[in-house]
Design an enzyme around this catalytic site. Structure first.
Site, PDB file in Angstrom:
ATOM      1  N   GLU A 112       1.236  -0.146  -5.006  1.00 22.88           N
ATOM      2  CA  GLU A 112       0.258   0.708  -5.405  1.00 22.88           C
ATOM      3  C   GLU A 112       1.076   2.237  -5.508  1.00 22.88           C
ATOM      4  O   GLU A 112       1.318   2.750  -4.369  1.00 22.88           O
ATOM      5  CB  GLU A 112      -1.002   0.855  -4.352  1.00 22.88           C
ATOM      6  CG  GLU A 112      -2.101   1.768  -4.537  1.00 22.88           C
ATOM      7  CD  GLU A 112      -2.591   2.742  -3.240  1.00 22.88           C
ATOM      8  OE1 GLU A 112      -3.592   3.185  -3.394  1.00 22.88           O
ATOM      9  OE2 GLU A 112      -1.920   2.611  -2.345  1.00 22.88           O
TER      10      GLU A 112
ATOM     11  N   ASP B 166     -10.494   1.709  -4.083  1.00 26.93           N
ATOM     12  CA  ASP B 166     -10.427   3.326  -3.893  1.00 26.93           C
ATOM     13  C   ASP B 166     -11.098   3.780  -5.180  1.00 26.93           C
ATOM     14  O   ASP B 166     -11.871   4.785  -5.005  1.00 26.93           O
ATOM     15  CB  ASP B 166      -8.932   3.808  -4.075  1.00 26.93           C
ATOM     16  CG  ASP B 166      -8.185   3.217  -2.842  1.00 26.93           C
ATOM     17  OD1 ASP B 166      -9.067   3.472  -1.623  1.00 26.93           O
ATOM     18  OD2 ASP B 166      -7.174   3.005  -2.796  1.00 26.93           O
TER      19      ASP B 166
ATOM     20  N   ASP C 105       0.813  -1.251   0.080  1.00 23.10           N
ATOM     21  CA  ASP C 105      -0.005   0.014   0.038  1.00 23.10           C
ATOM     22  C   ASP C 105       0.799   1.380  -0.164  1.00 23.10           C
ATOM     23  O   ASP C 105       1.812   1.313   0.557  1.00 23.10           O
ATOM     24  CB  ASP C 105      -0.788  -0.098   1.173  1.00 23.10           C
ATOM     25  CG  ASP C 105      -1.810   1.208   1.389  1.00 23.10           C
ATOM     26  OD1 ASP C 105      -2.617   1.353   0.803  1.00 23.10           O
ATOM     27  OD2 ASP C 105      -1.649   2.134   2.156  1.00 23.10           O
TER      28      ASP C 105
END
Length: 476
Positions: free
Chosen positions: A275, A357, A248
């Site tokens: 990410e 997201d 992340d």
């Protein structure tokens, strides 16, 4: 391969903290023995004074060799959405394991496994506490066991840019960590030294990446902290059953640390993804045609972690969700390649339509809802590593279409590095041949003229604004 190679910068370092001196073997001459004895005495003195002593020995649970390159034929399912924590999610994953395998997915990405201040898991606190809003530790183990029994590899969402503290220091800053014990019985009760300089009163090294404002950024320059994280990742691999990592917010710390975490846990070659959510390039008319700067950023990050991890192809997502609005000219660059990361580094490009997201309940940057099926036709037939969003498979009534496309991909050996020949990229029509065995047409135009597939092509699936053919085997 057309890309520029670059290395991460901003590697400012401060002096390392005291290191624990391991008891040596008493070998060699008298001078060497006396020198080592003095080192031991100094070390014991520091311990008596209550100094923080750090372990010099770095944990490692990675295999010596990795037998395969998982980036070659991975098909990823994101195994949750933003509000999955409101349900008994691990139980649902266990129940769906067989269906996931039968659909053709090779890997499932699970939500963050640890205790978190936020129910979604992205503000982690106690790393070793695996009872979360998604379910109990035992339910997590059961879900992973069910997936592995079906031949599915399980990827954990790893949130290590930041960690929420449990207590405030003398200045009221949240930077004191308590009550966390690792799998070997050691305390993970960090203090302000574990937080980067100037963030939440942190006294560590300067941040090697971007700031995450909601929680203290961890000091990855610190060897003790890295060793603790590696030990935790080894626990998730060896005791829980994860085989890879989804990192992340990798903008928050230097990419070289991602390489270390991978090499010392699952090993290079096992599927991992970062990410790195970067911005697309815009001009006065909207999304620019030339997205080289955006995909170069992704290339630079992959290069900086020595290609130990793939990256989500945000560039392809941004281009594709504009192209499906009869702007298919966007899908071919001046060199005849795909315009996203898949055009430059396809075997490290994880393509996707939406995730927790961008789509779903958060909907921060959604793909046009009426074009989602069209988007999956593109990423599931093209080079790169395709990722499918849970909600699209299980909640959007797209399961059968997705299964057809995944079966087509696997049947024809389409993989992350398959050849791509784009034969048409007009505003209302895109045609490409992939791997010399699959032909794809996207767009509202029906009449392809001379570009219409010949007798050697068999129509496999079609829908609004798309059709997919595969080449018939020649009779012997």
């Amino acid at each position: 391969r057309t890309r520029r190679r670059g290395r991460a910068t901003n590697r400012s370092r401060r002096s390392e903290r005291m290191l624990r001196v391991e008891k040596p073997r008493w070998i060699g001459n008298e001078r060497r023995r006396m020198r080592m004895r003095r080192v031991m005495e100094r070390s014991e003195s520091r311990e008596r004074m209550g100094s923080r002593i750090r372990s010099q020995e770095t944990p490692c649970c990675a295999p010596e060799t990795v037998d395969s390159n998982e980036y070659f034929d991975t098909i990823l399912l994101q195994g949750f959405h933003w509000t999955s924590h409101r349900h008994e999610w691990y139980k649902i994953l266990k129940e769906k394991a067989e269906e996931i395998a039968e659909s053709g997915y090779t890997h499932v990405w699970l939500p963050p496994p640890s205790h978190s201040v936020s129910p979604e898991g992205y503000l982690p606190g106690h790393l070793y506490e695996l009872n979360t809003k998604y379910g109990s530790k035992q339910e997590l183990l059961d879900a992973i066991a069910a997936l592995k029994k079906c031949g599915i590899k399980v990827v954990a969402d790893i949130v290590i840019n930041h960690r929420c503290a449990q207590m405030q220091d003398e200045n009221g800053e949240w930077n004191t960590y308590t009550d966390d014990i690792d799998h070997e019985g050691n305390k993970v009760n960090w203090g302000k030294w574990a937080v980067v300089e100037g963030d939440f009163g942190g006294t560590g090294n300067k941040d090697s990446g971007e700031d995450f404002h909601a929680a203290p950024d961890l000091d990855h320059e610190n060897p003790e902290l890295r060793n603790a994280l590696i030990s935790w990742l080894c626990f998730l691999k060896g005791h829980v059953g994860f085989s890879g990592w989804r990192f992340d917010f990798v903008k928050g710390y230097a990419a070289r640390f991602v390489e270390e975490y991978i090499l010392k846990t699952v090993g290079k070659g096992n599927f991992c993804v970062g990410e790195y959510w970067n911005d697309s390039v815009y001009d006065e008319s909207g999304l620019a045609y030339n997205q080289d700067a955006a995909r170069q950023q992704l290339c630079d990050w992959i290069d900086a972690c020595n290609a130990s991890s793939s990256a989500f192809d945000y560039t392809t997502k941004g281009i594709l969700q504009e192209a499906v609005r009869d702007q298919y000219w966007r899908l071919k660059d001046p060199n005849g390649k795909a315009t996203g990361l898949i055009g430059w580094w396809p075997d490290r490009a994880v393509t996707f339509i939406d995730n927790h997201d961008t789509g779903g309940e958060q909907n921060q940057w959604p793909f046009p809802s009426e074009k989602v099926a069209l988007g999956y036709v593109y990423i599931l037939t093209h080079p790169g590593i395709p990722s499918v969003f849970w909600s699209h498979h299980f909640d959007w009534e797209l399961a059968q279409d997705l299964k057809k496309l995944i079966a087509l991909r696997r049947r024809n050996g389409i993989n992350s590095n398959s050849t791509l020949q784009i034969t048409m990229a007009d505003p209302d029509c895109y045609v490409a041949e992939i791997g010399e065995s699959v032909l794809v047409k996207l767009g509202s135009r029906f009449d392809l003229g001379k570009g219409f597939p010949g007798a050697q092509w068999r129509l496999v699936t079609s829908g609004k604004d798309y059709a997919v053919w595969e080449k018939e085997e020649e009779a012997s």
